[in-house]
Design a protein around this motif. Sequence first.
Motif, PDB file in Angstrom:
ATOM      1  N   ARG A 189      -9.772  14.979 -69.465  1.00 43.23           N
ATOM      2  CA  ARG A 189      -9.943  16.114 -70.372  1.00 43.23           C
ATOM      3  C   ARG A 189     -11.325  15.952 -71.017  1.00 43.23           C
ATOM      4  N   GLY A 197     -20.826   9.629 -65.195  1.00 40.10           N
ATOM      5  CA  GLY A 197     -20.065  10.871 -65.232  1.00 40.10           C
ATOM      6  C   GLY A 197     -20.092  11.515 -66.593  1.00 40.10           C
ATOM      7  N   GLY A 198     -19.033  12.285 -66.837  1.00 35.20           N
ATOM      8  CA  GLY A 198     -17.759  12.329 -66.141  1.00 35.20           C
ATOM      9  C   GLY A 198     -17.028  10.968 -66.208  1.00 35.20           C
ATOM     10  N   ARG A 238     -10.463  11.108 -78.203  1.00 33.97           N
ATOM     11  CA  ARG A 238     -10.384  10.354 -76.944  1.00 33.97           C
ATOM     12  C   ARG A 238      -8.953  10.367 -76.408  1.00 33.97           C
TER      13      ARG A 238
HETATM   14  S1  SF4 Z   1     -17.320  11.713 -73.320  1.00 35.16           S
HETATM   15 FE1  SF4 Z   1     -16.992  10.734 -71.344  1.00 35.16          FE
HETATM   16  S2  SF4 Z   1     -14.769  10.803 -71.026  1.00 35.16           S
HETATM   17 FE2  SF4 Z   1     -15.226  12.273 -72.642  1.00 35.16          FE
HETATM   18  S3  SF4 Z   1     -15.497  14.200 -71.545  1.00 35.16           S
HETATM   19 FE3  SF4 Z   1     -17.536  13.321 -71.759  1.00 35.16          FE
HETATM   20  S4  SF4 Z   1     -17.843  12.197 -69.883  1.00 35.16           S
HETATM   21 FE4  SF4 Z   1     -15.644  12.623 -70.017  1.00 35.16          FE
END
Ligand code: SF4
Length: 417
Positions: free
Chosen positions: A32, A82-83, A156
Amino acid sequence: MDAESAKQGPQRDGRFDDGKVGVYLHLPYCDRVCPYCDFAVIAARPLEPAVEARYVAGLQLELEGRRKDFADRTLSSLYFGGGTPSIFGPESIRALVDAVHSAFPSSPAGEIETTLELNPSTLEEARVSAFREAGVNRLSIGIQSFDDGQLKRLGRAHRARVARSTLAAARAAGFENLSLDLIFAGPGQTVTGLDRDLDELLEWSPEHVSTYELTFEAKTPFGRALAAGKIEACDEDRAADMIGQIETRLEGAGFERYEISNYAQPGRRSNHNARYWQRQAVLGLGLGAHSTEARGRARPHGARRANPREIGEWRAALAMDPSAVGELESLSVQTARGEAVFLALRQREGLDAGRFEAEFGAPPSAFFRSEIEAAVERGWLIEGPEGDLRLSAQGRLFADSVAADFVAAEEIERVGN
Ligand code: SF4
């Protein structure tokens, strides 16, 4: 190599170019999307095998198309960012590791640093050993905090218990190079709360730590909540105290603050990230990825390329010409000079005036006299007898504003010309 460079022929200045390439692969899917995230990400729960396979095939196509621009370079590092790369299966990661190794020879000496970003979760925990077998030798784990209240306020998906079990799984799988991410100056975080996070982080004895001050980007839910007065940002003085607190605690535990946000145990600096800070060649593939293209006759100050951040645009660009995905910007001399100072000041070693002069024809003081004097006067910058520059302890608390002044000065000059 593109047509223009082929015509000019390769030209590499060994003083500034190490003749290698780091490869960054952006895997944009996340379970998410966190409310403060400003990266190129796509929510996918779960990640469908067909979506995963299609994205991997796209990366392989882009690699084939783009490798010519980095021909004759040896591989220096490989980074899956990422991601959440770890929601991809180990077989996808292995296929990509193999593709990069067949595109670029690696020097026979030593292992190539191969990092995978991983978020604490039970799914990813079960895959840790398989990632190691797929060729990953370094994990960058998005711990962010060991406090459930703080993790919740940050939006988170994981909780501290899962972070602990993921860390234990990584060590049990034989990973000897772990980098842990820590977010500070989040909503409601206190200096005592940060101290508790640091206590636990140190108990896990990571080899590397990356610290991030929470920022509120305008287009994110946190940015909108801040603008609407529904959330309060940490004030500047408290954030500066936290930066000092992190430095004291981590340096006291034997870490070296080798870059403004990054700490490493001896010999454990991130080779891949150092390539960006040292302006070395990096091939970035995938959604929103950035490449640093080397200096050459056609582009004496180098170039950078930014890939589309939207999946449909990236796919369309790939379909049109996989060798030319993204926007290429050749750097002007002013932009390159500003970046050279900005990036050097973020590093422990600071700016080497001789090296700067060899590249730009005159020492930093010839271009930035008033910025240097202002920062020295405030006690933020130290100027050595040879004109070398580095941040003072006080300057490290305000690194972004010091460095930004140098970039702004060059921007004004560039626009003026
Ligand atoms: S902070 Fe990291 S885990 Fe949260 S949405 Fe962005 S890339 Fe994904």
